[in-house]
Design an enzyme around this catalytic site. Sequence first.
Site, PDB file in Angstrom:
ATOM      1  N   ASP A  13      12.699  16.476   0.474  1.00 40.10           N
ATOM      2  CA  ASP A  13      13.084  16.373  -0.939  1.00 40.10           C
ATOM      3  C   ASP A  13      14.480  15.758  -0.988  1.00 40.10           C
ATOM      4  O   ASP A  13      15.438  16.337  -0.445  1.00 40.10           O
ATOM      5  CB  ASP A  13      13.066  17.794  -1.535  1.00 40.10           C
ATOM      6  CG  ASP A  13      13.407  17.809  -3.009  1.00 40.10           C
ATOM      7  OD1 ASP A  13      14.163  16.927  -3.466  1.00 40.10           O
ATOM      8  OD2 ASP A  13      12.925  18.726  -3.704  1.00 40.10           O
TER       9      ASP A  13
ATOM     10  N   ARG B  62      27.722   6.150   4.322  1.00 37.66           N
ATOM     11  CA  ARG B  62      28.025   6.483   5.725  1.00 37.66           C
ATOM     12  C   ARG B  62      27.585   5.369   6.660  1.00 37.66           C
ATOM     13  O   ARG B  62      28.315   4.996   7.587  1.00 37.66           O
ATOM     14  CB  ARG B  62      27.340   7.801   6.118  1.00 37.66           C
ATOM     15  CG  ARG B  62      27.551   8.190   7.581  1.00 37.66           C
ATOM     16  CD  ARG B  62      26.961   9.547   7.927  1.00 37.66           C
ATOM     17  NE  ARG B  62      25.520   9.630   7.830  1.00 37.66           N
ATOM     18  CZ  ARG B  62      24.663   9.184   8.773  1.00 37.66           C
ATOM     19  NH1 ARG B  62      25.120   8.612   9.879  1.00 37.66           N
ATOM     20  NH2 ARG B  62      23.361   9.308   8.591  1.00 37.66           N
TER      21      ARG B  62
ATOM     22  N   TYR C 102      14.026  11.833 -17.755  1.00 39.36           N
ATOM     23  CA  TYR C 102      13.744  10.622 -16.985  1.00 39.36           C
ATOM     24  C   TYR C 102      14.705   9.502 -17.381  1.00 39.36           C
ATOM     25  O   TYR C 102      15.399   8.937 -16.529  1.00 39.36           O
ATOM     26  CB  TYR C 102      12.300  10.201 -17.245  1.00 39.36           C
ATOM     27  CG  TYR C 102      11.810   9.024 -16.439  1.00 39.36           C
ATOM     28  CD1 TYR C 102      11.570   9.129 -15.072  1.00 39.36           C
ATOM     29  CD2 TYR C 102      11.566   7.794 -17.049  1.00 39.36           C
ATOM     30  CE1 TYR C 102      11.088   8.046 -14.341  1.00 39.36           C
ATOM     31  CE2 TYR C 102      11.090   6.716 -16.332  1.00 39.36           C
ATOM     32  CZ  TYR C 102      10.850   6.844 -14.974  1.00 39.36           C
ATOM     33  OH  TYR C 102      10.379   5.763 -14.260  1.00 39.36           O
TER      34      TYR C 102
HETATM   35  P1  NAD Z   1       4.957   7.891  -8.207  1.00 40.18           P
HETATM   36  O1  NAD Z   1       5.075   9.183  -8.918  1.00 40.18           O
HETATM   37  O2  NAD Z   1       3.606   7.412  -7.825  1.00 40.18           O
HETATM   38  O3  NAD Z   1       5.856   7.883  -6.905  1.00 40.18           O
HETATM   39  C1  NAD Z   1       7.044   8.617  -6.792  1.00 40.18           C
HETATM   40  C2  NAD Z   1       7.088   9.212  -5.400  1.00 40.18           C
HETATM   41  O4  NAD Z   1       8.308   9.956  -5.266  1.00 40.18           O
HETATM   42  C3  NAD Z   1       5.952  10.186  -5.122  1.00 40.18           C
HETATM   43  O5  NAD Z   1       5.376   9.908  -3.873  1.00 40.18           O
HETATM   44  C4  NAD Z   1       6.631  11.549  -5.137  1.00 40.18           C
HETATM   45  O6  NAD Z   1       5.969  12.493  -4.334  1.00 40.18           O
HETATM   46  C5  NAD Z   1       8.011  11.206  -4.654  1.00 40.18           C
HETATM   47  N1  NAD Z   1       9.061  12.147  -5.065  1.00 40.18           N
HETATM   48  C6  NAD Z   1       9.276  12.666  -6.291  1.00 40.18           C
HETATM   49  N2  NAD Z   1      10.345  13.476  -6.275  1.00 40.18           N
HETATM   50  C7  NAD Z   1      10.822  13.456  -5.001  1.00 40.18           C
HETATM   51  C8  NAD Z   1      11.911  14.093  -4.340  1.00 40.18           C
HETATM   52  N3  NAD Z   1      12.742  14.921  -5.008  1.00 40.18           N
HETATM   53  N4  NAD Z   1      12.091  13.855  -3.035  1.00 40.18           N
HETATM   54  C9  NAD Z   1      11.256  13.046  -2.335  1.00 40.18           C
HETATM   55  N5  NAD Z   1      10.204  12.417  -2.910  1.00 40.18           N
HETATM   56  C10 NAD Z   1       9.997  12.615  -4.228  1.00 40.18           C
HETATM   57  O7  NAD Z   1       5.706   6.801  -9.129  1.00 40.18           O
HETATM   58  P2  NAD Z   1       5.721   5.222  -9.033  1.00 40.18           P
HETATM   59  O8  NAD Z   1       5.017   4.710 -10.212  1.00 40.18           O
HETATM   60  O9  NAD Z   1       5.320   4.769  -7.686  1.00 40.18           O
HETATM   61  O10 NAD Z   1       7.272   4.952  -9.232  1.00 40.18           O
HETATM   62  C11 NAD Z   1       8.131   4.737  -8.144  1.00 40.18           C
HETATM   63  C12 NAD Z   1       9.534   4.475  -8.666  1.00 40.18           C
HETATM   64  O11 NAD Z   1       9.515   3.336  -9.528  1.00 40.18           O
HETATM   65  C13 NAD Z   1      10.081   5.642  -9.475  1.00 40.18           C
HETATM   66  O12 NAD Z   1      11.448   5.808  -9.179  1.00 40.18           O
HETATM   67  C14 NAD Z   1       9.911   5.186 -10.907  1.00 40.18           C
HETATM   68  O13 NAD Z   1      10.875   5.742 -11.744  1.00 40.18           O
HETATM   69  C15 NAD Z   1      10.070   3.679 -10.784  1.00 40.18           C
HETATM   70  N6  NAD Z   1       9.374   2.982 -11.859  1.00 40.18           N
HETATM   71  C16 NAD Z   1       8.011   2.939 -11.898  1.00 40.18           C
HETATM   72  C17 NAD Z   1       7.374   2.283 -12.959  1.00 40.18           C
HETATM   73  C18 NAD Z   1       5.881   2.184 -13.049  1.00 40.18           C
HETATM   74  O14 NAD Z   1       5.361   1.603 -14.004  1.00 40.18           O
HETATM   75  N7  NAD Z   1       5.115   2.708 -12.115  1.00 40.18           N
HETATM   76  C19 NAD Z   1       8.133   1.698 -13.971  1.00 40.18           C
HETATM   77  C20 NAD Z   1       9.518   1.805 -13.897  1.00 40.18           C
HETATM   78  C21 NAD Z   1      10.129   2.424 -12.834  1.00 40.18           C
HETATM   79  N1  UDP Z   2      24.769  12.536   2.443  1.00 41.62           N
HETATM   80  C1  UDP Z   2      23.525  12.485   3.017  1.00 41.62           C
HETATM   81  N2  UDP Z   2      23.365  11.761   4.173  1.00 41.62           N
HETATM   82  C2  UDP Z   2      24.396  11.097   4.763  1.00 41.62           C
HETATM   83  C3  UDP Z   2      25.662  11.155   4.150  1.00 41.62           C
HETATM   84  C4  UDP Z   2      25.829  11.903   2.990  1.00 41.62           C
HETATM   85  O1  UDP Z   2      22.567  13.057   2.527  1.00 41.62           O
HETATM   86  O2  UDP Z   2      24.171  10.461   5.796  1.00 41.62           O
HETATM   87  C5  UDP Z   2      24.935  13.299   1.225  1.00 41.62           C
HETATM   88  C6  UDP Z   2      25.995  14.373   1.355  1.00 41.62           C
HETATM   89  O3  UDP Z   2      25.345  15.603   1.478  1.00 41.62           O
HETATM   90  C7  UDP Z   2      26.810  14.291   0.104  1.00 41.62           C
HETATM   91  C8  UDP Z   2      26.239  13.115  -0.667  1.00 41.62           C
HETATM   92  O4  UDP Z   2      25.394  12.418   0.224  1.00 41.62           O
HETATM   93  O5  UDP Z   2      26.607  15.428  -0.685  1.00 41.62           O
HETATM   94  C9  UDP Z   2      27.291  12.174  -1.151  1.00 41.62           C
HETATM   95  O6  UDP Z   2      28.024  11.692  -0.055  1.00 41.62           O
HETATM   96  P1  UDP Z   2      29.509  11.215  -0.237  1.00 41.62           P
HETATM   97  O7  UDP Z   2      30.011  10.775   1.104  1.00 41.62           O
HETATM   98  O8  UDP Z   2      29.612  10.250  -1.344  1.00 41.62           O
HETATM   99  O9  UDP Z   2      30.220  12.513  -0.776  1.00 41.62           O
HETATM  100  P2  UDP Z   2      30.993  13.683  -0.080  1.00 41.62           P
HETATM  101  O10 UDP Z   2      30.283  13.983   1.220  1.00 41.62           O
HETATM  102  O11 UDP Z   2      32.358  13.144   0.124  1.00 41.62           O
HETATM  103  O12 UDP Z   2      30.896  14.768  -1.077  1.00 41.62           O
END
Ligand code: NAD
Ligand code: UDP
Length: 335
Positions: A62, A110, A149
């Site tokens: 995530d 980084r 969103y």
């Molecule tokens: P989708 O929902 O099919 O894909 C999104 C993916 O992100 C999914 O696989 C989901 O599991 C993953 N995901 C969601 N939250 C997550 C998290 N916190 N950490 C890790 N993974 C996470 O959507 P999509 O249509 O493929 O869209 C992809 C991107 O393109 C999105 O950022 C969306 O905002 C952007 N977008 C899509 C459209 C469209 O028409 N499809 C239009 C504008 C922008």
């Molecule tokens: N971060 C990460 N992967 C990396 C480097 C940073 O996920 O390889 C994350 C880290 O946890 C931080 C965020 O990215 O919270 C923002 O990083 P930045 O260096 O800008 O901020 P700082 O670490 O100085 O708060």
Amino acid sequence: MTALYGNRVVVTGGAGFIGSHLCTRLVERGSEVLCVDNFYTGSRQHLAHLLGDPRFELLRHDITFPLYVECDAIYNLACPASPVHYQFDPVQTTKTSVHGAINMLGLAKRLKVKILQASTSEVYGEPRVHPQTEDYWGHVNPIGPRSCYDEGKRCAETLFMDYRRQHNVPVKIARIFNTYGPHMHPADGRVVSNFIVQALTGQPITLYGDGTQTRAFCYVDDTVEALLRLMDTPADFTGPVNVGNPEELRMLDIAQCILELTGSHSPLEYRPLPADDPTQRCPDISLARRELGWRPTVGLRDGLTRTIGYFDRLLSSAPAGRGEGRGREEIAAGR
Ligand code: NAD
Ligand code: UDP
Ligand code: UDP
């Protein structure tokens, strides 16, 4: 000359609709791809053809949590994208857009690598400028059901530009307009997937409002091509750049086209327009044409035919037990 960026690419949201096509294209052109996804809306099935490939790796993660990996470029696509999915847990949607962007920008900072943000035409909200150009600041409700969103994505754009100004991170922002194609989720509530599933299963076609609201639909292969080209632009080109098909259509037109292509006799059923549903949207893609040398190449009827074929296969395989993990009736009922 060597490539503008190295070969190890992170794709967040790579198990989703657009992300899975992007992963496939990247592997095909020789990149090593690390797909990072928490499977919130995505599916491993979209990546089944890549799972045995040594250039492809899948990580359940995530992005609202930090991620420490090594790579040469990052495509940040993780975020639920359909209104049904992003409104299901709106707080998580904002966290993914904002905390997720901070973490991925921290990673890019980084490693000193390019990072591309999948932004959206939703940053224009209910637009007062038509078609939308990138210099239009938008007209967005900050407190409505779509705000998690729209505002999350707007804040992500701010973060991208501030990491650029403050930390010199090479960022790229694509404002993606409505995209459609295979791997759309059958129950995501989006208009193309809804209408196709309804047409194929003989259910009424649900038109929200009077069906005269407009959108412009881009086939996923064209969208992915634009993202690849944007990543390959020189470091001083940040965008934002509109990515979409400037052929503007009413939802009524889409319904009629899908009915014709499927040969379905599903009736039209009018339902209330959801809150804050934009009445018109269409990209001006002059910037993408100029800077990316890009324009959509797949026409609507061709793209819809391919998408209908995908959903037809998905629905046909459902009675045997699998169709995105659900049965045919569940898919058709949108469960
Ligand atoms: P989708 O929902 O099919 O894909 C999104 C993916 O992100 C999914 O696989 C989901 O599991 C993953 N995901 C969601 N939250 C997550 C998290 N916190 N950490 C890790 N993974 C996470 O959507 P999509 O249509 O493929 O869209 C992809 C991107 O393109 C999105 O950022 C969306 O905002 C952007 N977008 C899509 C459209 C469209 O028409 N499809 C239009 C504008 C922008
Ligand atoms: N971060 C990460 N992967 C990396 C480097 C940073 O996920 O390889 C994350 C880290 O946890 C931080 C965020 O990215 O919270 C923002 O990083 P930045 O260096 O800008 O901020 P700082 O670490 O100085 O708060
Ligand atoms: N829409 C519709 N019937 C449906 C689903 C959507 O008429 O079954 C309409 C919706 O109200 C909107 C348009 O189609 O005006 C596009 O909706 P979608 O959710 O696909 O994309 P977005 O609104 O995010 O652009």
